[in-house]
Scaffold this active site. Sequence first.
Site, PDB file in Angstrom:
ATOM      1  N   LEU A  42       7.834   3.017   5.597  1.00 48.26           N
ATOM      2  CA  LEU A  42       8.903   2.033   5.840  1.00 48.26           C
ATOM      3  C   LEU A  42      10.214   2.495   5.226  1.00 48.26           C
ATOM      4  CD1 LEU A  42       6.728  -1.110   5.456  1.00 48.26           C
ATOM      5  CD2 LEU A  42       7.950  -0.426   7.498  1.00 48.26           C
ATOM      6  N   VAL A  88       0.992   4.557   1.309  1.00 49.49           N
ATOM      7  CA  VAL A  88       1.475   5.337   2.464  1.00 49.49           C
ATOM      8  C   VAL A  88       2.466   4.499   3.270  1.00 49.49           C
ATOM      9  CG1 VAL A  88       0.791   6.526   4.579  1.00 49.49           C
ATOM     10  CG2 VAL A  88      -0.647   6.702   2.563  1.00 49.49           C
ATOM     11  N   CYS A  89       2.114   3.243   3.495  1.00 46.39           N
ATOM     12  CA  CYS A  89       3.003   2.341   4.252  1.00 46.39           C
ATOM     13  C   CYS A  89       4.361   2.228   3.581  1.00 46.39           C
ATOM     14  CB  CYS A  89       2.387   0.953   4.362  1.00 46.39           C
ATOM     15  SG  CYS A  89       0.793   0.914   5.175  1.00 46.39           S
ATOM     16  N   THR A  90       4.354   2.170   2.259  1.00 44.39           N
ATOM     17  CA  THR A  90       5.622   2.045   1.519  1.00 44.39           C
ATOM     18  C   THR A  90       6.528   3.237   1.838  1.00 44.39           C
ATOM     19  OG1 THR A  90       4.523   0.789  -0.218  1.00 44.39           O
ATOM     20  CG2 THR A  90       6.595   1.865  -0.812  1.00 44.39           C
ATOM     21  N   THR A 138       0.866  -1.182   0.000  1.00 46.59           N
ATOM     22  CA  THR A 138       0.000   0.000   0.000  1.00 46.59           C
ATOM     23  C   THR A 138       0.909   1.240   0.000  1.00 46.59           C
ATOM     24  OG1 THR A 138      -0.131  -0.213   2.391  1.00 46.59           O
ATOM     25  CG2 THR A 138      -2.025  -1.019   1.148  1.00 46.59           C
TER      26      THR A 138
END
Length: 211
Positions: free
Chosen positions: A49, A44-46, A42
């Site tokens: 991280l 935003v998560c990318t 996804t």
Amino acid sequence: MALRLGDTAPDFTAETTQGTINFHEWLGTSWGVLFSHPKDFTPVCTTELGYVAKIKPEFDKRNVKVIGLSVDNVESHLKWEGDIGETQGTPVNFPMIGDPDRKVSDLYDMIHPNASDTMTVRSVFVIGPDKKVKLTITYPASTGRNFDEVLRVIDSLQLTAQFKVATPANWKDGGDVIIGAAVSDDEAKTLFPQGWTTVKPYLRVLPQPKK
Ligand code: BEZ
């Protein structure tokens, strides 16, 4: 029940992208940041991280171990990490917990059914070397977190664990601090012989100790 400040961070054993870990053992004497992601692959998560990977040296400097989590499995995390390294410029350099059975998510109350009953919210837990919860933050899935703020709070937590001071609004490492409300002027004279400025009897300001 939701975890509260001062609670012991629940221990667990889980599969991660860097092998099986026992959480408390893995933390050892370090501080820890445990943070959850709604879902693998996804956007935003990318970015989150990738950013945490980039600033990991800042966590290392502060003796803080970081660990991510989502309800997807480790195999999926490992595939996704390829994309993160490719698009965000820094390979993921910390473990990611695979939590398909939601064991850890439930322990840490990371699934908020009225937001989503399948994905974790964006939780952050900062855990001290005493394994107590020092900070909790919860963001919705649509808002990426500010990890510079997490570092800023860790600076405050580590300073206030060492000295009887508190940090004012928007404080940053190196800024003036406040003498803790429970410290009398007599005790302050011993603790802070360099002196302080009394703005009000309850608002006593001094330069950050040992800076
Ligand atoms: C994201 O990481 O972009 C995302 C994940 C779940 C829901 C919404 C956004």
